[in-house]
Motif scaffolding. Structure first.
Motif, PDB file in Angstrom:
ATOM      1  N   LYS A  22      42.768   1.710 -26.045  1.00 49.74           N
ATOM      2  CA  LYS A  22      42.983   0.741 -27.124  1.00 49.74           C
ATOM      3  C   LYS A  22      42.336   1.176 -28.441  1.00 49.74           C
ATOM      4  O   LYS A  22      42.423   0.474 -29.439  1.00 49.74           O
ATOM      5  N   GLY A  23      41.647   2.325 -28.428  1.00 53.43           N
ATOM      6  CA  GLY A  23      41.046   2.845 -29.650  1.00 53.43           C
ATOM      7  C   GLY A  23      39.588   2.471 -29.857  1.00 53.43           C
ATOM      8  O   GLY A  23      39.009   2.808 -30.883  1.00 53.43           O
ATOM      9  N   THR A  24      39.001   1.771 -28.887  1.00 53.59           N
ATOM     10  CA  THR A  24      37.581   1.426 -28.995  1.00 53.59           C
ATOM     11  C   THR A  24      36.751   2.700 -28.865  1.00 53.59           C
ATOM     12  O   THR A  24      36.982   3.504 -27.978  1.00 53.59           O
TER      13      THR A  24
END
Length: 86
Positions: A22-24
């Motif tokens: 998710k790009g975290t």
């Protein structure tokens, strides 16, 4: 500041957070030490980004690849060069 961290990730190849699907971003202890070092050089010592990059490059040549060793040696060198001993 998130935007500053993102900018430093692009400017300094020593910051490499792991990213989830998710790009975290997940920063490792080494990444955190590198961020502290860059903060010290740019915000506390007042070096420009190119000056900080040069200092990191010089320090890497003179020392092992241990980040904490690099961090300590740069701070100790800076403190030794300060006539007030701070």
């Amino acid at each position: 500041n998130e935007s500053l961290l993102r900018f430093w990730e692009k400017e300094f190849d020593i910051i490499n957070p792991r990213k989830s699907s998710k790009g975290t971003r997940y920063y490792s202890p080494v990444d955190i030490e590198n961020i502290r070092l860059i903060y010290y050089l740019t915000k506390e010592k007042g070096l420009t980004l190119s000056g900080a990059k040069k200092k990191l490059k010089e320090n890497k040549r003179n020392n092992s690849n241990s980040v904490s060793c690099n961090y300590c040696s740069i701070i100790n060198i800076s403190r030794n060069n300060n006539k007030f001993g701070v």
